[in-house]
Design a protein around this motif. Structure first.
Motif, mmCIF file in Angstrom:
data_model
loop_
_atom_site.group_PDB
_atom_site.id
_atom_site.type_symbol
_atom_site.label_atom_id
_atom_site.label_comp_id
_atom_site.label_asym_id
_atom_site.label_seq_id
_atom_site.Cartn_x
_atom_site.Cartn_y
_atom_site.Cartn_z
ATOM 1 N N ARG A 128 0.837 -1.218 0.000
ATOM 2 C CA ARG A 128 0.000 0.000 0.000
ATOM 3 C C ARG A 128 0.860 1.253 0.000
ATOM 4 N NH1 ARG A 128 -3.773 -0.693 4.583
ATOM 5 N NH2 ARG A 128 -3.335 1.503 4.863
ATOM 6 N N ILE A 129 1.957 1.238 0.747
ATOM 7 C CA ILE A 129 2.857 2.398 0.781
ATOM 8 C C ILE A 129 3.488 2.598 -0.601
ATOM 9 C CG2 ILE A 129 5.035 3.289 1.719
ATOM 10 C CD1 ILE A 129 4.184 1.975 4.408
ATOM 11 N N THR A 130 3.912 1.517 -1.222
ATOM 12 C CA THR A 130 4.493 1.596 -2.570
ATOM 13 C C THR A 130 3.475 2.150 -3.560
ATOM 14 O OG1 THR A 130 5.963 -0.252 -2.084
ATOM 15 C CG2 THR A 130 5.596 0.275 -4.413
ATOM 16 N N ALA A 131 2.246 1.646 -3.496
ATOM 17 C CA ALA A 131 1.188 2.128 -4.387
ATOM 18 C C ALA A 131 0.915 3.610 -4.156
ATOM 19 C CB ALA A 131 -0.086 1.316 -4.190
ATOM 20 N N ALA A 132 0.917 4.022 -2.903
ATOM 21 C CA ALA A 132 0.663 5.432 -2.585
ATOM 22 C C ALA A 132 1.793 6.319 -3.115
ATOM 23 C CB ALA A 132 0.505 5.617 -1.079
#
Length: 171
Positions: A128-132
Motif C-alpha cells: 500500500r505504501i508503494t502504491a501510494a
C-alpha cells in the motif's frame, strides 16, 4: 479521430477544458484512494472509470490540437505548446494503469470475502505504501504536465493579443 470544429469553434479550445479538469481530478482521486483505503471503498469502480475518461479525452484533445496547429500561424510558442501536449499521453496512461492497479485489489478482496462491517483491505502495508508513493509520483507528474501545457497554450494564444491599457469600445 474526432471533430475538428464544433459550431464553428476549433474543437481543441473546447476539449482542452475536459483535460484541464479531468486529469488533475483523476490524479487527486488516485492519490487519495492509494493512500486511504476508506476513500478507495467509497470510490470503487469510479476511480478507474474516471481515469479511463481522462485517458480518452487526451488523444481527442491532441488530435483537435493538431488540426488547429495546421490552421494558425506557426511560431515558437505554438511549437512549444505542441511538444508539451504530446508528452501528456504517457502520464495519463500511467494514471489509468495506476488507478486500475489501486482499484483491482480492493475490488478483488471486496468480492472474495463477505463484508461484516470491517475493513476489506488485506493488502500488505508495504504494498500500500508503494502504491501510494507511485500514485503520488504519477499524479503530481500528470498535474505538473497539464499545468505546463496550459501555460504554454495560454502564452501561444494570448501573446501580443491584448494591451496593458484598456481600449474604449464605445462608439
Amino acid at each position: 479521430m474526432g471533430p475538428d470544429l464544433i459550431n464553428g469553434i476549433p474543437a481543441h479550445v473546447l476539449f482542452v477544458h475536459f483535460v484541464v479538469i479531468l486529469v488533475p481530478l483523476t490524479a487527486l482521486a488516485l492519490i487519495l484512494c492509494a493512500a486511504l483505503p476508506s476513500v478507495m471503498r467509497r470510490f470503487g469502480l469510479a476511480l478507474p472509470a474516471l481515469a479511463l475518461v481522462s485517458l480518452i479525452s487526451v488523444p481527442l484533445t491532441t488530435n483537435a490540437g493538431e488540426w488547429l496547429e495546421r490552421h494558425v500561424d506557426s511560431n515558437a510558442l505554438v511549437r512549444k505548446h505542441t511538444e508539451l501536449g504530446e508528452e501528456l499521453l504517457p502520464w495519463v496512461v500511467a494514471l489509468f494503469l495506476a488507478a486500475t492497479a489501486v482499484w483491482w485489489p480492493h475490488h478483488h478482496t471486496a468480492h472474495r470475502t463477505p463484508e461484516a462491517g470491517g475493513s476489506t483491505s488485506t493488502v500488505a502495508i508495504p504494498l500500500r505504501i508503494t502504491a501510494a508513493v507511485l500514485s503520488l509520483v504519477v499524479g503530481v507528474g500528470a498535474g505538473v504536465q497539464v499545468y505546463r501545457i496550459g501555460e504554454s497554450g495560454a502564452k501561444a494564444a494570448w501573446h501580443d493579443a491584448y494591451s496593458s491599457t484598456a481600449h474604449s469600445n464605445r462608439d
